[in-house]
Design a protein around this motif. Structure first.
Motif, PDB file in Angstrom:
ATOM      1  N   CYS A  28     -37.662  16.927 -16.099  1.00 30.75           N
ATOM      2  CA  CYS A  28     -37.417  16.984 -14.658  1.00 30.75           C
ATOM      3  C   CYS A  28     -35.946  17.345 -14.424  1.00 30.75           C
ATOM      4  N   HIS A  35     -43.175  14.815  -9.467  1.00 36.68           N
ATOM      5  CA  HIS A  35     -42.675  13.702 -10.271  1.00 36.68           C
ATOM      6  C   HIS A  35     -42.875  12.408  -9.471  1.00 36.68           C
ATOM      7  N   CYS A  62     -38.537  10.939  -9.151  1.00 37.64           N
ATOM      8  CA  CYS A  62     -37.766  11.325  -7.964  1.00 37.64           C
ATOM      9  C   CYS A  62     -38.663  11.770  -6.812  1.00 37.64           C
ATOM     10  N   HIS A 117     -34.120  16.602 -12.102  1.00 35.49           N
ATOM     11  CA  HIS A 117     -33.386  15.504 -11.471  1.00 35.49           C
ATOM     12  C   HIS A 117     -33.336  14.252 -12.333  1.00 35.49           C
ATOM     13  N   CYS A 118     -34.336  14.048 -13.162  1.00 32.64           N
ATOM     14  CA  CYS A 118     -34.473  12.758 -13.863  1.00 32.64           C
ATOM     15  C   CYS A 118     -34.386  12.864 -15.378  1.00 32.64           C
TER      16      CYS A 118
HETATM   17 ZN   LIG Z   1     -37.748  13.621 -11.302  1.00 33.81          ZN
END
Ligand SMILES: [Zn+2]
Lengths: 92, 985, 186
Positions: free
Chosen positions: A7, A58, A62, A9-10
């Motif tokens: 991901c 996700h 997030c 973001h994660c």
């Molecule tokens: Zn994420």
């Protein structure tokens, strides 16, 4: 058993954290677009072997919708991009 | 004549004897034994009966590829069927039983099958039991099922605990033999996070049974030193008793760690097995090589064993497989076993070498017969001699065990599990792992490097390359020299010619050479077809020994290369894994998380009977003393809400806070009805459609300030709607200035419904909630007396004067208690989902029983809500297509039985009176039905063709499931208060 | 009639009100925390994070791009909501989640091993540093995980899942004799 999605973001996460919605290349047509365009958008799906762009959310992370480009046969993942970024870049 | 414990030698602890039982006999082994080595030490050669012919079978291997020595360990619910004795770690009190025999291992009735064997060739079941078709289910299959089968599955609940774990590493090393040990040392010294996993209970792999010396040490001491160093490194994790069974996408490996399979009484706080998912940047496969059996007449007799296994039993376990052992070999490895056995004082009856020109040295005084073939074995339940043919002359050599060595197969299963095919090596006469990229590297014997020196070197070098690949710098290290080893080369021999008895390929499934030939002749020569036709490789060992020989035979019979035959498909799991381990802790209350409402405790105190509603636990009804059925409670609750008031927990409804200058526009595009002009302080019922025009979900959305809305969704679709909104906001319209988050868990929300609802609530609320000040669909912040901030909504699902009050979740119970206390004088009661359902059916309100994905807004009577003015909303475009606007669509109506004592059930279909039940005559279906305490008879909501034009007509409610047909009158779906006078009171 | 309403914690029936014996590995549960969702307005993501960090009164938990949880053990839910609404009036939307979330604090030498039974994320200190936070799946339940120390983690879970997560953590911690109790009130 497991597979992993990176991901943006994660970080690296197991597929259990995601849900898949399907073809990400479809763009919602203009409300005035033809019947065919809408029929294609709502109903018609290809099921390709090989490179494919899908929407994954996700959900346990997030909660962002992502465009995952992967090989449906080998599950090699080529890229993962936030869907909003893809949309904004596509409309430019 | 007998297997026995050698006077000395081996790594078992002879000062630690262990008592165990086999088929009721009390036996003794040592700490460090496997069950198989202990059985051999007790001369228990016969350990099982084969699958089809019930032939006596003995231990063949010393590892996980064992086809024969399958036993059931443990008792009752705690028993493990089909456990390989060759990997089962011996412990004090171990209780094992043989399988697939009746009445006993020695005298087995099923062995009659062996006499019938001419009729039981490959494909026999398919051919013989084809006709008549009905016989298959009733006659043939039950008989086959009874006779066949290995261990029995345990039907009782498994009392043991299991769990799952994640692990991460730079390098996973699978196998702790010479290759894996060197690889782990190389990577560990360089500072990588290393996991070293081995299925054995003792780390060291083949080094544990090796007689060659490494540097200045014995192989065992070398292993011990290396392992000690690894243990001292904090970045290295050692995992003995751990089978890496699968290689999955993105270099995730599945492994099962047997934590307490080797103890009589497992500790309750630890699982017996732990399933690992190992996320490895790189992996090195150091799984070694499997010795190949030889296919010769009588090769399945107890006493015939892999030569390498004999060596392992002698060197590692201090057990001799026989007193006089014959070796049948096509290469050097047979000589190595002969030498090691001879060194332990075991008599070598002869070495039978299929090659003409072997240059290997036999132990002094041992007779070598070259260019020879074994064609049969003597003895009944165990080997008494071997029949050898050479140049047309037969001779029988007395012996009590035969070691066979047919060459080597690298163990490459993991590398082939993700679709890449094994590659034939003409040089090595075996299949090697395909190149699968740098995520997984194969080294040592698993890569066809069979010498000990080669393994040590390959493990170190390949690990050093991985170390560099991952950006670490390797600590240089030279692999030590090896003394006294041989290069175990061989000449392929797929079949030892001239067999005078069945020559088995697959011991566990009783497949012999002729079966393979039959498959080929009958057109099932493709390796995957031959497998299914003969069942070769389909047993619990998955062809670990037999697969290569089946391929070799199929190739030889057709005169083609094994490369053109290929292998069958490798799939996880490498060895069987218990379902318990795969489930982990996910059973009983841990199978799925239970969500509890903030009013759960309150409901419990009021006698709630709970029901699963998705993940939630919700009160179905509140049982009071004297009420015997749910209906009695429900009817009382309904009547009481209609007459007085009731309190219902609606905390489970999804709640979403929506903010931003474009929040109204966003809602306007989500719902089919307009939201732009919703005034602040007002709630509005909204319908969300799917893009195909069908209803997706409904709920109310209230405007708390100009740029702040709070939406409610149904309980069932709370997460679905959230995800849908995120999709719309992120994928369709990322430029809308809107932000939202769930606040479902923040609020305890309760519906207070009934004519006395206001009276009760006003006593607790500071603000004026009169009809004038707070009319139907009012919404906003209120303050409870005492200062508590809350949200109040004047909405009604029941059709009564009703409010929904939301307070911070932690205070939910206290506020609910206060309402009940305040309402006691007014006759308030708690009501549950059942009553809620009856109330809404009476009022003609819909739920997902109606919105089942086939229903448009107009079908449900909401046609006028759909905005024609809005330029766009989700579902707009396809709402207008022909099929969704057709005049004969099924529309929602009410139904009441003409005879009021008759019943209507949901799911029933509707027919015209006198019409036969058929798809063609189907007029519609009942979506919801209940007994209406208000009306005193059953009522229903149904979807009926052109239903709204048909009020007053009669239909037959055809309920095949209940065996009932009820004549019902079609009516308006609003049974109670159609004028909304109660709602607006 | 004026009323005072007493707040309940979802684990009230499962834990003694007074702390018992603490094992080396311990699950500490504050009976109340002030928690808000902070959602940055478009383009204000960086200023929101900076503003919160500068305020110094809250711990920040990353949940998603432009979205975070702000947690305080010293403020009341009301004061936190009020103060952040003022501080971030032009840059973010604030939603009180103090009653909607439950905080679990795990500490002890084995907590990383304990969490590995439910969480796939690599918790090696080099990979998930002190101060890092993220939404992750723990078993079947989505939680916000934060590393608050070398061997200290904080899990924030939705209230309705609190009992289920507590039950799961007890099973995961059985091997380590994990103890559990409400925080000692200061
Ligand atoms: Zn994420």
């Amino acid at each position: 058993m497991a597979s992993l999605i990176h991901c943006p973001h994660c970080g690296v996460r197991p597929k259990e954290e995601f849900s898949i919605r399907g073809d990400a290349s479809l763009v919602r047509p203009d409300p005035e677009a033809s019947d065919e365009a809408w029929n294609d958008y709502v109903h018609i799906r290809s099921n390709p072997r090989g490179r494919y762009r899908e929407h994954w959310q996700h959900g346990a992370g997030c909660r962002r919708w992502l465009v995952v480009e992967r090989d449906t046969f080998t599950h090699e993942v080529f890229s993962v991009t936030d869907a909003a970024i893809v949309k904004r870049e596509g409309s430019r | 004549m007998t297997a026995y414990r050698l006077a000395s030698g081996g790594l078992t602890d002879r000062s630690a004897p262990l008592d165990f039982r086999f088929d009721g006999r009390n036996l003794t082994g040592f700490s460090g034994d496997t069950l198989a080595s202990a059985l051999l030490a007790n001369d228990q050669l016969l350990v099982g009966r084969s699958f089809k012919y019930h032939r006596p079978r003995g231990i063949v291997t010393a590892g996980p590829s064992e086809p024969n020595a399958l036993v059931t360990i443990g008792k009752g619910a705690d028993s493990d069927p089909n456990t390989k004795a060759t990997v089962a770690e011996l412990y004090s009190g171990l209780d094992a039983r043989s399988q697939n025999r009746f009445p006993s291992l020695k005298y087995d009735i099923g062995a009659l099958n062996g006499l019938l064997s001419p009729f039981l060739g490959a494909g026999f079941y398919y051919k013989t039991f084809m006709w008549p078709a009905a016989f298959w289910e009733k006659v043939y299959e039950p008989i086959i099922r009874k006779a066949a089968g290995l261990g029995r599955a345990v039907l009782e609940r498994d009392p043991q605990a299991y769990e799952k774990c994640w692990a991460h590493c730079d390098l996973l090393v699978v196998g702790s033999g010479p290759t894996g040990l060197m690889a782990a040392l190389t990577a560990g010294r360089a500072g990588l996070r290393v996991i070293l996993a081995d299925e054995d209970f003792r780390l060291g792999g083949s080094l544990l049974g090796e007689t060659a010396r490494i540097g200045d040490a014995s192989a065992q001491d070398f292993a011990e030193r290396g392992l000690a160093e690894l243990r001292s490194l904090p970045n290295v994790t050692m995992m003995p008793r751990t089978t890496v069974f699968g290689w999955y996408d993105d270099n995730v490996f599945g492994a099962v760690e047997r934590m307490q399979k080797h103890v009589a009484l497992p500790q309750a706080k630890l699982p017996v097995e732990r399933l690992w998912r190992i996320i490895a940047k790189r992996a090195l496969l150091a799984t070694g090589a499997e010795e190949r059996p030889l296919v010769f007449g009588g090769n399945d007799k107890p006493g015939v064993m892999m030569a390498g296994a004999m060596r392992t039993y002698a060197n590692r376990f201090g057990v001799a497989a026989g007193k006089s052992v014959a070796i049948f070999s096509n290469g050097s490895a047979g000589y190595r076993t002969a030498a090691d056995l001879a060194a332990h004082g075991v008599d070598i009856a002869a070495i039978i070498d299929s090659r003409a020109d072997g240059s290997d040295r036999a132990p002094d005084g041992v007779r070598v017969i070259r260019s020879a073939s074994v064609i049969d074995t003597k003895g009944r339940q165990r080997v008494a001699g071997v029949v050898v043919e050479r140049s047309g002359f037969e001779q029988t050599i007395a012996c009590d065990a035969i070691g066979m060595s047919g060459g080597w197969n690298p163990i490459i299963h993991l590398a082939c599990q993700r679709g890449a095919k094994a590659v034939w090596s003409e040089d090595l006469k075996t299949f090697l792992a395909p190149d699968v990229g740098n995520g997984l590297v194969v080294a040592g014997a698993a890569a066809g490097r069979y010498t000990l020196a080669g393994c040590l070197k390959d493990g170190a070098e390949k690990a050093a390359a991985l170390v560099a690949d991952l950006g670490f710098s390797a600590v240089s290290h030279t692999a030590p020299a090896v003394e006294g080893e041989i290069d175990p080369s061989f000449t392929a021999l797929w079949y030892s010619p001239g067999a005078k008895a069945k020559a088995f390929v697959d011991f566990q499934n009783d497949v012999h050479v002729k079966d393979i030939g039959l498959a080929l002749r009958e057109g099932f020569g493709h390796v995957e077809h031959a497998k299914r036709y003969t069942t070769n490789g389909m047993a619990t060992d998955q062809g670990k020994l037999s697969g290569i020989n089946a391929t070799g035979l199929l190739a030889a019979m057709q005169g083609i290369s094994p490369a053109d035959v290929g292998t069958t498909t490798f799939r996880p799991f490498y060895t069987p894994v218990a379902f318990g381990a795969l489930a982990g802790t996910s059973r009983d209350e841990h199978a799925a998380p239970v969500r509890k409402s903030p009013l759960h405790g309150w409901a419990q105190r009021h006698g709630a009977v709970f029901v699963d509603s998705g993940l939630w636990f919700r009160p179905a009804y509140f049982s009071r003393g004297g009420e015997k059925t749910w209906r009695e409670s429900t009817d009382r609750e309904v009547r009481n809400v209609r007459e007085n008031a009731g309190l219902c927990d609606v905390s489970t409804l999804g709640k979403i806070e929506i903010f931003g200058p474009d929040a109204a526009e966003f809602l306007n595009r989500l719902y089919c009805n307009p939201f732009l002009k919703l005034p602040v302080g007002k709630a509005r019922y909204g319908l969300m459609l799917r893009e195909d025009g069908m209803v997706y979900d409904d709920g109310t959305t209230s405007r708390l300030s100009h740029e702040h809305f709070v939406m409610t969704t149904t309980t069932a679709l709370a997460s679905g709607v959230m995800s849908h909104m995120e999709y719309c906001a992120q994928v369709h319209w990322p430029d809308l200035k809107v932000r939202f988050c769930s606040s479902t868990d923040q609020w305890a929300q309760m519906a207070i419904a009934g004519p006395k609802a206001r009276l009760i609530l006003q006593a607790l609320v500071e603000d004026d909630i009169s009809d004038a000040a707070f009319p139907f669909l009012a919404a906003g912040a209120v303050t409870l007396k005492g200062g508590l901030k809350a949200r109040l909504f004047r909405i009604s699902f029941s059709g009564e004067l009703a409010y929904e009050l939301a307070v911070p979740a932690g205070l939910g119970e206290a506020v609910a208690d206060a309402i009940m206390e305040e309402g006691r004088a007014h006759g308030i009661c708690a009501y549950g989902l059942e009553a809620l359902n009856v109330l809404r059916i009476e009022k003609g309100h819909v739920t997902h029983a109606e919105f089942d994905g086939r229903v448009t807004p107009d079908d449900a009577g909401f046609g006028r809500m759909v905005s024609a003015q809005k330029p766009d909303f989700i579902g707009k475009r396809l709402s207008t297509r022909y099929g969704l606007t057709a005049a004969d669509r099924m529309q929602m109506v009410g139904l009441k039985p003409v005879e009021t004592d008759q019943h209507i059930r949901a799911g029933a279909h509707l027919l015209r009176e006198g019409a036969k039940p058929s798809t063609l005559n189907d007029q519609g279906y009942v979506s919801s039905a209940c007994f209406s305490p208000t009306l005193g008879h059953d009522i229903a909501l149904a979807f009926l063709k052109s239903g709204r034009e048909r009020y007053g007509e009669r239909v037959v409610v055809w309920d095949k499931l209940a065996g009932a047909e009820t004549v019902a009158e079609i009516c308006n779906p609003v049974f109670v208060d159609p004028g909304n006078t109660k709602l607006n009171s | 009639m004026s009323r005072t309403y007493i707040s309940r914690h979802p684990l009230d029936d499962l834990l003694p009100l007074e702390p018992g014996i603490r094992a080396v590995d311990h699950l500490d549960i504050p009976r109340s925390s002030a928690i808000v969702s902070v959602m940055a307005m478009d383009g204000e993501e960086a200023s929101v994070t900076a503003g919160l960090a500068a305020s110094g009164v809250v711990s920040i938990r990353f949940t998603g791009p432009g979205e975070l949880l702000a947690v305080s053990q010293s403020e009341t839910p009301e004061s936190l909501h009020r103060n952040l609404s003022l501080l971030l009036a032009e840059t973010a939307y604030i939603v009180d989640q103090s009653d909607g979330r439950v905080v679990f604090r795990l500490s002890g030498p084995n907590v990383r091993r304990l969490l590995a039974k439910g969480i796939a994320t690599d918790l090696h200190p080099a990979m998930f540093e002190i101060g890092a936070s993220s939404n992750v799946l723990c078993g079947h339940i989505s939680v916000n995980l934060a590393r608050t120390g070398e061997n200290e983690f904080e899990l924030i879970v939705m209230r309705s899942f609190a009992v289920a997560l507590f039950d799961d953590l007890k099973v995961m911690g059985r091997e380590f004799d994990l103890s559990a109790g409400f925080s000692v009130r200061v």
